[in-house]
Write a protein that holds these residues in place. Structure first.
Motif, PDB file in Angstrom:
ATOM      1  N   ASP A  37     -12.648 -10.524 -10.464  1.00 15.53           N
ATOM      2  CA  ASP A  37     -11.564 -10.807 -11.453  1.00 15.53           C
ATOM      3  C   ASP A  37     -11.115 -12.276 -11.680  1.00 15.53           C
ATOM      4  O   ASP A  37     -10.515 -12.569 -11.437  1.00 15.53           O
ATOM      5  N   ASN A  38     -12.325 -12.790 -12.443  1.00 15.87           N
ATOM      6  CA  ASN A  38     -12.528 -14.036 -12.546  1.00 15.87           C
ATOM      7  C   ASN A  38     -12.245 -14.691 -13.820  1.00 15.87           C
ATOM      8  O   ASN A  38     -12.165 -15.744 -14.461  1.00 15.87           O
ATOM      9  N   ASP A  39     -11.903 -13.459 -14.517  1.00 13.85           N
ATOM     10  CA  ASP A  39     -11.757 -14.198 -16.241  1.00 13.85           C
ATOM     11  C   ASP A  39     -10.179 -14.804 -16.227  1.00 13.85           C
ATOM     12  O   ASP A  39     -10.499 -15.706 -17.195  1.00 13.85           O
ATOM     13  N   ASP A  40      -9.440 -14.498 -15.374  1.00 10.19           N
ATOM     14  CA  ASP A  40      -8.145 -15.699 -15.775  1.00 10.19           C
ATOM     15  C   ASP A  40      -7.747 -16.114 -14.077  1.00 10.19           C
ATOM     16  O   ASP A  40      -7.125 -15.575 -13.530  1.00 10.19           O
ATOM     17  N   VAL A  41      -8.432 -17.292 -13.799  1.00  7.61           N
ATOM     18  CA  VAL A  41      -8.408 -17.734 -12.390  1.00  7.61           C
ATOM     19  C   VAL A  41      -6.922 -18.249 -12.151  1.00  7.61           C
ATOM     20  O   VAL A  41      -6.472 -18.402 -11.008  1.00  7.61           O
ATOM     21  N   THR A  42      -6.017 -18.394 -13.160  1.00  7.62           N
ATOM     22  CA  THR A  42      -4.647 -18.845 -12.918  1.00  7.62           C
ATOM     23  C   THR A  42      -3.762 -17.526 -12.764  1.00  7.62           C
ATOM     24  O   THR A  42      -2.607 -17.858 -12.560  1.00  7.62           O
ATOM     25  N   SER A  43      -4.165 -16.439 -13.018  1.00  7.62           N
ATOM     26  CA  SER A  43      -3.447 -15.068 -12.951  1.00  7.62           C
ATOM     27  C   SER A  43      -2.889 -14.866 -11.380  1.00  7.62           C
ATOM     28  O   SER A  43      -3.472 -15.075 -10.548  1.00  7.62           O
ATOM     29  N   ASP A  44      -1.735 -14.411 -11.180  1.00  8.36           N
ATOM     30  CA  ASP A  44      -1.157 -13.975  -9.929  1.00  8.36           C
ATOM     31  C   ASP A  44      -1.191 -12.490  -9.884  1.00  8.36           C
ATOM     32  O   ASP A  44      -0.806 -12.078  -8.927  1.00  8.36           O
ATOM     33  N   SER A  45      -2.021 -11.914 -10.899  1.00  9.90           N
ATOM     34  CA  SER A  45      -2.149 -10.103 -10.583  1.00  9.90           C
ATOM     35  C   SER A  45      -3.060 -10.060  -9.506  1.00  9.90           C
ATOM     36  O   SER A  45      -3.982 -10.781  -9.220  1.00  9.90           O
ATOM     37  N   ALA A  46      -2.875  -8.500  -8.768  1.00 13.90           N
ATOM     38  CA  ALA A  46      -3.855  -8.405  -7.817  1.00 13.90           C
ATOM     39  C   ALA A  46      -5.092  -8.005  -8.114  1.00 13.90           C
ATOM     40  O   ALA A  46      -5.102  -7.867  -9.543  1.00 13.90           O
ATOM     41  N   PRO A  47      -6.320  -8.027  -7.391  1.00 12.06           N
ATOM     42  CA  PRO A  47      -7.352  -7.689  -8.068  1.00 12.06           C
ATOM     43  C   PRO A  47      -7.542  -6.134  -8.555  1.00 12.06           C
ATOM     44  O   PRO A  47      -6.747  -5.144  -8.020  1.00 12.06           O
ATOM     45  N   VAL A  48      -8.454  -6.060  -9.386  1.00 16.13           N
ATOM     46  CA  VAL A  48      -8.285  -4.587 -10.221  1.00 16.13           C
ATOM     47  C   VAL A  48      -9.119  -3.649  -9.540  1.00 16.13           C
ATOM     48  O   VAL A  48      -9.691  -3.839  -8.568  1.00 16.13           O
ATOM     49  N   ASN A  49      -8.821  -2.427  -9.759  1.00 16.21           N
ATOM     50  CA  ASN A  49      -9.817  -1.311  -9.444  1.00 16.21           C
ATOM     51  C   ASN A  49      -9.448  -0.889  -8.046  1.00 16.21           C
ATOM     52  O   ASN A  49     -10.384  -0.594  -7.338  1.00 16.21           O
ATOM     53  N   GLY A  50      -8.283  -0.978  -7.766  1.00 16.00           N
ATOM     54  CA  GLY A  50      -7.818  -0.329  -6.311  1.00 16.00           C
ATOM     55  C   GLY A  50      -7.934  -1.232  -5.010  1.00 16.00           C
ATOM     56  O   GLY A  50      -7.870  -0.877  -3.958  1.00 16.00           O
ATOM     57  N   ALA A  51      -8.168  -2.689  -5.181  1.00 21.39           N
ATOM     58  CA  ALA A  51      -8.467  -3.623  -4.197  1.00 21.39           C
ATOM     59  C   ALA A  51      -9.272  -2.958  -2.902  1.00 21.39           C
ATOM     60  O   ALA A  51      -8.734  -2.861  -1.942  1.00 21.39           O
TER      61      ALA A  51
ATOM     62  N   ALA B  30      -9.707  -1.130   2.211  1.00 21.67           N
ATOM     63  CA  ALA B  30      -9.191  -0.730   0.862  1.00 21.67           C
ATOM     64  C   ALA B  30      -7.629  -0.813   1.141  1.00 21.67           C
ATOM     65  O   ALA B  30      -7.038  -0.717   2.073  1.00 21.67           O
ATOM     66  N   GLY B  31      -6.814  -1.223   0.058  1.00 19.10           N
ATOM     67  CA  GLY B  31      -5.458  -1.452   0.070  1.00 19.10           C
ATOM     68  C   GLY B  31      -4.738  -0.071  -0.215  1.00 19.10           C
ATOM     69  O   GLY B  31      -3.754  -0.070  -0.629  1.00 19.10           O
ATOM     70  N   PHE B  32      -5.194   1.237   0.270  1.00 18.09           N
ATOM     71  CA  PHE B  32      -4.640   2.405   0.216  1.00 18.09           C
ATOM     72  C   PHE B  32      -5.440   3.469   1.218  1.00 18.09           C
ATOM     73  O   PHE B  32      -6.368   3.133   1.549  1.00 18.09           O
ATOM     74  N   PRO B  33      -4.878   4.464   1.368  1.00 15.62           N
ATOM     75  CA  PRO B  33      -5.215   5.212   2.487  1.00 15.62           C
ATOM     76  C   PRO B  33      -6.515   6.146   2.037  1.00 15.62           C
ATOM     77  O   PRO B  33      -6.449   6.389   0.714  1.00 15.62           O
ATOM     78  N   PHE B  34      -7.521   6.251   2.508  1.00 15.53           N
ATOM     79  CA  PHE B  34      -8.599   7.174   2.279  1.00 15.53           C
ATOM     80  C   PHE B  34      -9.329   7.792   3.376  1.00 15.53           C
ATOM     81  O   PHE B  34      -9.266   7.449   4.567  1.00 15.53           O
TER      82      PHE B  34
END
Length: 371
Positions: A50-64, A85-89
């Protein structure tokens, strides 16, 4: 003559077992990075970038989610495959291009802690079978998250090449008949100053050294475009004076502030005798084309650990630190020596600040064993 041959054989074995430190490297292939440190431990890591906006504070997309293969150099270098992963699987949540991934449950370990789930194995034959299922795929799906597989084979081939495994039985991509014993030995980590407690300075000495540095290096500070004279900004920057030894101190001088991190200039200042405050030389390997590799004196978000005498910095590419870099240096009585480094150019992955190691030293390894 026989004794001479034995002597040469003995010296060859010593040389073969004490390979010099390697040059760190960092390369990207598609959605995968491959980082090899100075002892040729390599990490291939794939994730949605997710390098389109390197100043963004948003978390990585698509489930981390990220998948990595970490391998030490040498014929018997340990290998690990790790999916995080940032979630159980569970294993039934894993698919390659929609097809269920076939994994032996007994060969893998699945843990969940603080909301982070990790599936891992350290068995070479299991890792090889895992790679075989992934290398021709497009996407590894992990529940609602995913890891792109474009670049995986190229990254693992680069790892095999750097460690001297191509064409051998231990290679992951381009296997062959060469035995494991043909793989070169792992380079030894370089020596570095051990941890030591910083010399205690009085408040009067700290004030004197700081004032002296600001006066003596006024022109240099001005050239760095520092806005530290703005009192409101200066209060947010790392500024301080710490003892390195009985003869020297280090001065951190807050320089400028960005959105979520500040920079400081680092100076080495003599406590006694002759000499002048001088900008510190802080070595760092050249990793990216166009980088000059200059041993600069400006660092980002610095910290000086008085308990170990370690100067460190921490640069975040985005606010939540899903890309960036860090260094650790120690004073050897004459200069600062690099003892550790991490780096990740592409932004993404499952955890902030979780960047591949690019440099390690004996001092760093000793400290890790003590923890």
């Amino acid at each position: 003559m026989k004794n001479l041959r034995m002597l040469w054989s003995f010296l060859f074995l010593i040389a073969a077992g004490t390979a010099q430190a390697a040059t760190p490297s960092y390369d990207s292939y598609g959605s995968w990075l491959i980082a090899c440190d100075n002892v040729l431990t390599c990490e291939a890591k794939g994730f949605v970038q997710d390098n389109d906006d390197v100043t963004s504070d948003s978390a990585p997309v698509n489930g981390a989610v990220d998948l990595r293969f970490i391998r030490a150099a040498g014929p018997g270098g340990l290998i690990q495959a790790r999916l995080t992963a940032g979630f159980p699987f569970g294993l039934t949540d894993l698919r390659v291009d929609g097809r269920p991934l076939l994994l032996d449950r007994s060969a893998w370990t699945l843990t969940t802690q603080d909301g982070i789930s990790t599936l891992s194995t350290k068995r070479p034959e299991v890792v090889a079978a895992f790679v075989a299922q992934l290398r021709d795929g497009t996407t590894l799906q992990v529940g609602d998250g995913s890891v792109p597989l474009n670049g995986l084979s190229a990254a693992l081939l680069h790892m095999d090449d750097r460690q001297g495994r191509v064409g051998g039985v231990t290679a992951l991509i381009r296997t062959g008949l060469k035995s494991a014993s043909a793989v070169p030995p792992a380079p030894l980590p370089p020596s570095a100053p051990p941890a030591h407690r910083s010399s205690v300075l009085s408040g009067r000495e700290r004030d004197r050294l700081m004032a002296w540095t600001v006066k003596a290096q006024a022109q240099f500070i001005k050239k760095q475009a520092c806005d530290r004279l703005d009192k409101e900004t200066d209060s947010l920057l790392e500024t301080g004076v710490y003892g390195l030894d009985k003869n020297n101190a280090v001065v951190l001088l807050g320089c400028s502030m960005a959105a979520y991190q500040g920079t400081s200039l680092v100076f080495v200042v003599p406590r006694t005798g002759n000499g002048q405050p001088e900008p510190a030389s802080l070595p760092s390997p050249v990793l990216i084309k166009g980088d000059t590799g200059d041993e600069g004196s400006m660092v980002t978000s610095p910290d000086f650990d008085v308990a170990t005498g370690t100067l460190a910095d921490f640069y975040k590419g985005i606010g939540l630190a899903y890309c960036g870099g860090s260094h650790e240096w120690r004073w050897d009585g004459h200069r600062f020596v690099l003892t550790g480094m991490t780096f990740q150019l592409g932004c993404g992955g499952s955890m902030s600040g979780d960047w591949p190691v690019l440099y390690r030293s004996k001092a760093q390894l000793r400290d890790q064993k003590k923890e």
